[in-house]
Enzyme design. Structure first.
Site, PDB file in Angstrom:
ATOM      1  N   SER A 199       0.834  -1.202   0.000  1.00 46.64           N
ATOM      2  CA  SER A 199       0.000   0.000   0.000  1.00 46.64           C
ATOM      3  C   SER A 199       0.866   1.248   0.000  1.00 46.64           C
ATOM      4  CB  SER A 199      -0.928   0.019   1.222  1.00 46.64           C
ATOM      5  OG  SER A 199      -0.174   0.056   2.424  1.00 46.64           O
ATOM      6  N   ASP A 241       5.490  -7.751   2.547  1.00 45.88           N
ATOM      7  CA  ASP A 241       4.584  -7.031   3.436  1.00 45.88           C
ATOM      8  C   ASP A 241       3.852  -8.035   4.309  1.00 45.88           C
ATOM      9  OD1 ASP A 241       2.580  -5.177   4.487  1.00 45.88           O
ATOM     10  OD2 ASP A 241       3.014  -3.919   2.756  1.00 45.88           O
ATOM     11  N   TYR A 259       9.468   7.835  16.725  1.00 49.66           N
ATOM     12  CA  TYR A 259       9.427   7.879  15.258  1.00 49.66           C
ATOM     13  C   TYR A 259      10.598   8.697  14.711  1.00 49.66           C
ATOM     14  CZ  TYR A 259       7.459   8.436  10.560  1.00 49.66           C
ATOM     15  OH  TYR A 259       7.260   8.424   9.202  1.00 49.66           O
TER      16      TYR A 259
END
Length: 258
Positions: A15, A36, A162
């Site tokens: 995606s 994935d 992050y």
């Protein structure tokens, strides 16, 4: 670098930016392995682009090796895109002064494990396979593109984990590119800005939220689309003189504290 007839691997390829990159590489004639955890989406995309889906958790070295071995079966592995990643937000300390309210350390380790260590694991193993290729023009054997984020430079409140992970991806770009130059493998990194991916959801409320976010972009005042990132991925794979670079693709945004 010509990738027609070669194989490629795209982690997180089912995606978003990964899927757009997979389509671009397939259009160049590469046999793409979609690596994935999203089996349904990954298998559908693999069928669309005449590629192969391999279930891969990038924190699992054996699964990474399985994807590389599958790619080598399809042709010499010449291109790898590391776009698998996750992101959670949590402030470094809580408001009550209690140790228990500080940032969840396991969560921090998980984000680092997927975004940074996973990226490095794929890079070291894929580059090893690339080193066995016959050298092409300029003695080139392959190219790797890693996905970081503008959060590596402009991390916001709550993005300690992050930003740390993506800063690490940026930081390893030059030394790893220097290491891999010995075998004719190039490595570059892209730092995307605000990109319109499924993470923002669907429907009128989602569209309004994305429009609001887009106002903070310098120009054009909108979110980027995955194919705008994928075009840069394609350029970094195929342009043999691009190496050891970190490139922001972000519409000129500089993220505020929150």
């Amino acid at each position: 670098m010509d990738i027609n007839g070669a194989s490629a691997i795209v982690t997180g390829g089912a995606s978003g930016i990964g899927a757009a990159s997979a389509r671009r590489l397939a259009a160049r004639g590469a046999k793409v392995v979609i690596a994935d955890l999203k089996a349904e989406e990954g298998e559908a995309l693999a069928k669309e682009i005449d590629g192969v889906f391999v279930p891969v958790d990038v924190t699992n070295t054996d699964q990474i090796i399985a994807a590389i071995e599958k790619a080598v079966e399809l042709g010499p592995l010449k291109a790898v895109v590391n776009s698998a990643g996750v992101g959670w937000a949590q402030r470094t300390i809580g408001r009550d002064g209690e140790f228990a309210s500080a940032h969840d350390l396991d969560l921090y380790k998980k984000v680092i494990g997927i975004n940074l260590i996973g990226t490095f694991d794929v890079t070291r193993l894929a580059a090893t396979a690339m080193s066995r290729n016959e050298p092409g023009p300029s003695n080139e054997r392959g190219a790797i593109v890693n996905l970081a984020s503008v959060a590596a430079f402009d991390g916001q409140i709550g993005q300690a984990a992050y930003s740390s992970s993506k800063g690490g991806v940026v930081g390893m770009t030059l030394p790893v590119a220097r290491d891999l130059s010995a075998v004719g493998v190039r490595l570059n990194t892209i730092a995307p800005g605000l990109i319109d991916t499924p993470i923002y959801g669907e429907g009128p409320e989602s569209e309004a939220f994305k429009a609001k976010l887009g106002e903070s972009v310098l120009f054009p005042k909108r979110l980027g689309v995955p194919d705008e990132l994928a075009s840069m991925v394609e350029e970094l794979i195929t342009n043999s003189y691009m190496n050891a670079e970190v490139i922001r693709v972000d519409g000129g945004i500089r993220m505020p504290p929150k």
